[in-house]
Design a protein around this motif. Sequence first.
Motif, PDB file in Angstrom:
ATOM      1  N   THR A 113     -84.964  57.874 -25.559  1.00 33.09           N
ATOM      2  CA  THR A 113     -85.287  57.292 -24.255  1.00 33.09           C
ATOM      3  C   THR A 113     -86.016  58.291 -23.362  1.00 33.09           C
ATOM      4  O   THR A 113     -86.842  57.886 -22.553  1.00 33.09           O
ATOM      5  N   ALA A 114     -85.749  59.569 -23.537  1.00 33.53           N
ATOM      6  CA  ALA A 114     -86.457  60.584 -22.752  1.00 33.53           C
ATOM      7  C   ALA A 114     -87.911  60.714 -23.207  1.00 33.53           C
ATOM      8  O   ALA A 114     -88.810  60.838 -22.380  1.00 33.53           O
ATOM      9  N   THR A 115     -88.144  60.666 -24.507  1.00 38.36           N
ATOM     10  CA  THR A 115     -89.509  60.851 -25.012  1.00 38.36           C
ATOM     11  C   THR A 115     -90.349  59.588 -24.885  1.00 38.36           C
ATOM     12  O   THR A 115     -91.564  59.665 -24.746  1.00 38.36           O
ATOM     13  N   SER A 116     -89.716  58.415 -24.915  1.00 38.81           N
ATOM     14  CA  SER A 116     -90.476  57.165 -24.819  1.00 38.81           C
ATOM     15  C   SER A 116     -90.499  56.611 -23.395  1.00 38.81           C
ATOM     16  O   SER A 116     -91.196  55.629 -23.138  1.00 38.81           O
ATOM     17  N   ASN A 117     -89.716  57.224 -22.515  1.00 42.48           N
ATOM     18  CA  ASN A 117     -89.577  56.724 -21.143  1.00 42.48           C
ATOM     19  C   ASN A 117     -89.088  55.284 -21.109  1.00 42.48           C
ATOM     20  O   ASN A 117     -89.500  54.488 -20.274  1.00 42.48           O
ATOM     21  N   GLY A 118     -88.212  54.960 -22.041  1.00 38.34           N
ATOM     22  CA  GLY A 118     -87.650  53.616 -22.090  1.00 38.34           C
ATOM     23  C   GLY A 118     -86.714  53.461 -23.264  1.00 38.34           C
ATOM     24  O   GLY A 118     -86.525  54.382 -24.051  1.00 38.34           O
ATOM     25  N   GLU A 119     -86.145  52.277 -23.377  1.00 38.45           N
ATOM     26  CA  GLU A 119     -85.201  51.995 -24.449  1.00 38.45           C
ATOM     27  C   GLU A 119     -85.924  51.367 -25.636  1.00 38.45           C
ATOM     28  O   GLU A 119     -85.721  50.200 -25.976  1.00 38.45           O
ATOM     29  N   TYR A 120     -86.769  52.159 -26.267  1.00 37.50           N
ATOM     30  CA  TYR A 120     -87.492  51.705 -27.439  1.00 37.50           C
ATOM     31  C   TYR A 120     -87.997  52.920 -28.215  1.00 37.50           C
ATOM     32  O   TYR A 120     -88.023  54.032 -27.711  1.00 37.50           O
ATOM     33  N   PHE A 121     -88.387  52.669 -29.458  1.00 35.31           N
ATOM     34  CA  PHE A 121     -89.090  53.670 -30.246  1.00 35.31           C
ATOM     35  C   PHE A 121     -90.158  52.942 -31.049  1.00 35.31           C
ATOM     36  O   PHE A 121     -90.107  51.722 -31.212  1.00 35.31           O
ATOM     37  N   MET A 122     -91.115  53.695 -31.501  1.00 32.24           N
ATOM     38  CA  MET A 122     -92.219  53.136 -32.283  1.00 32.24           C
ATOM     39  C   MET A 122     -92.043  53.506 -33.750  1.00 32.24           C
ATOM     40  O   MET A 122     -91.525  54.575 -34.071  1.00 32.24           O
ATOM     41  N   LEU A 123     -92.478  52.599 -34.611  1.00 37.67           N
ATOM     42  CA  LEU A 123     -92.523  52.914 -36.034  1.00 37.67           C
ATOM     43  C   LEU A 123     -93.815  52.367 -36.615  1.00 37.67           C
ATOM     44  O   LEU A 123     -94.480  51.536 -36.011  1.00 37.67           O
ATOM     45  N   ASP A 124     -94.164  52.876 -37.772  1.00 34.35           N
ATOM     46  CA  ASP A 124     -95.377  52.484 -38.473  1.00 34.35           C
ATOM     47  C   ASP A 124     -94.973  51.611 -39.656  1.00 34.35           C
ATOM     48  O   ASP A 124     -94.281  52.064 -40.560  1.00 34.35           O
ATOM     49  N   ALA A 125     -95.394  50.355 -39.618  1.00 33.01           N
ATOM     50  CA  ALA A 125     -95.083  49.416 -40.699  1.00 33.01           C
ATOM     51  C   ALA A 125     -96.364  49.121 -41.461  1.00 33.01           C
ATOM     52  O   ALA A 125     -97.104  48.205 -41.127  1.00 33.01           O
ATOM     53  N   GLY A 126     -96.665  49.937 -42.436  1.00 27.19           N
ATOM     54  CA  GLY A 126     -97.857  49.740 -43.245  1.00 27.19           C
ATOM     55  C   GLY A 126     -99.141  49.868 -42.447  1.00 27.19           C
ATOM     56  O   GLY A 126    -100.072  49.115 -42.651  1.00 27.19           O
ATOM     57  N   GLY A 127     -99.163  50.804 -41.522  1.00 27.67           N
ATOM     58  CA  GLY A 127    -100.346  51.032 -40.714  1.00 27.67           C
ATOM     59  C   GLY A 127    -100.359  50.266 -39.398  1.00 27.67           C
ATOM     60  O   GLY A 127    -101.242  50.462 -38.576  1.00 27.67           O
ATOM     61  N   GLU A 128     -99.394  49.404 -39.203  1.00 29.36           N
ATOM     62  CA  GLU A 128     -99.286  48.639 -37.964  1.00 29.36           C
ATOM     63  C   GLU A 128     -98.201  49.243 -37.079  1.00 29.36           C
ATOM     64  O   GLU A 128     -97.061  49.394 -37.523  1.00 29.36           O
ATOM     65  N   PRO A 129     -98.519  49.600 -35.837  1.00 26.72           N
ATOM     66  CA  PRO A 129     -97.484  50.118 -34.942  1.00 26.72           C
ATOM     67  C   PRO A 129     -96.546  48.985 -34.511  1.00 26.72           C
ATOM     68  O   PRO A 129     -96.999  47.875 -34.216  1.00 26.72           O
ATOM     69  N   VAL A 130     -95.259  49.274 -34.531  1.00 27.47           N
ATOM     70  CA  VAL A 130     -94.243  48.293 -34.137  1.00 27.47           C
ATOM     71  C   VAL A 130     -93.329  48.944 -33.102  1.00 27.47           C
ATOM     72  O   VAL A 130     -92.810  50.037 -33.325  1.00 27.47           O
ATOM     73  N   ARG A 131     -93.162  48.261 -31.994  1.00 25.71           N
ATOM     74  CA  ARG A 131     -92.249  48.723 -30.947  1.00 25.71           C
ATOM     75  C   ARG A 131     -90.878  48.106 -31.219  1.00 25.71           C
ATOM     76  O   ARG A 131     -90.741  46.885 -31.306  1.00 25.71           O
ATOM     77  N   VAL A 132     -89.867  48.961 -31.337  1.00 25.01           N
ATOM     78  CA  VAL A 132     -88.501  48.520 -31.595  1.00 25.01           C
ATOM     79  C   VAL A 132     -87.690  48.736 -30.322  1.00 25.01           C
ATOM     80  O   VAL A 132     -87.510  49.871 -29.882  1.00 25.01           O
ATOM     81  N   GLU A 133     -87.244  47.645 -29.733  1.00 21.27           N
ATOM     82  CA  GLU A 133     -86.428  47.708 -28.526  1.00 21.27           C
ATOM     83  C   GLU A 133     -84.997  48.069 -28.908  1.00 21.27           C
ATOM     84  O   GLU A 133     -84.455  47.525 -29.878  1.00 21.27           O
ATOM     85  N   ILE A 134     -84.397  48.966 -28.160  1.00 21.60           N
ATOM     86  CA  ILE A 134     -83.003  49.350 -28.379  1.00 21.60           C
ATOM     87  C   ILE A 134     -82.140  48.449 -27.510  1.00 21.60           C
ATOM     88  O   ILE A 134     -82.265  48.442 -26.287  1.00 21.60           O
ATOM     89  N   VAL A 135     -81.283  47.689 -28.142  1.00 20.73           N
ATOM     90  CA  VAL A 135     -80.386  46.778 -27.436  1.00 20.73           C
ATOM     91  C   VAL A 135     -78.993  47.389 -27.414  1.00 20.73           C
ATOM     92  O   VAL A 135     -78.522  47.908 -28.419  1.00 20.73           O
ATOM     93  N   ASN A 136     -78.338  47.357 -26.283  1.00 12.32           N
ATOM     94  CA  ASN A 136     -76.971  47.873 -26.102  1.00 12.32           C
ATOM     95  C   ASN A 136     -76.891  49.389 -26.139  1.00 12.32           C
ATOM     96  O   ASN A 136     -75.880  49.955 -26.557  1.00 12.32           O
ATOM     97  N   GLY A 137     -77.961  50.061 -25.746  1.00 12.25           N
ATOM     98  CA  GLY A 137     -77.919  51.515 -25.591  1.00 12.25           C
ATOM     99  C   GLY A 137     -77.530  52.242 -26.861  1.00 12.25           C
ATOM    100  O   GLY A 137     -78.046  51.959 -27.941  1.00 12.25           O
TER     101      GLY A 137
END
Length: 116
Positions: A24-48
């Motif tokens: 959360t400190a590095t993304s400035n929010g409750e999410y992280f990014m991942l690479d799914a076969g070259g496509e960026p995907v934003r993954v929301e963190i639910v329930n902290g």
Amino acid sequence: MITKNFRLNALANQYAAALYNRITATSNGEYFMLDAGGEPVRVEIVNGIQGIRPLVDSYLLEPLKGTGPLWENFSITLLSKCVNGAEVTEKGWDIWQSMVSDMGASLADNEEAFHA
């Protein structure tokens, strides 16, 4: 819950909390990014922190569970090196990055199977 080992559960919770804080400190929010076969995907963190713990179970502890009867002892040793108090260590962050890569690969594989 993947184990009834109190020490392992405590360390897994501590690791999840440390990861959550850094993510959360590095993304400035409750999410992280991942690479799914070259496509960026934003993954929301639910329930902290509780939203990170199942990922630790699924992408770290579950594979270790298959390594044999001493998996809990090994996992305790490993997770002890992943946290320093409330902070994730560089080793712990590297493991997280590997977990995120595995998540992306799984997502990409599922997409390919869906479109096949």
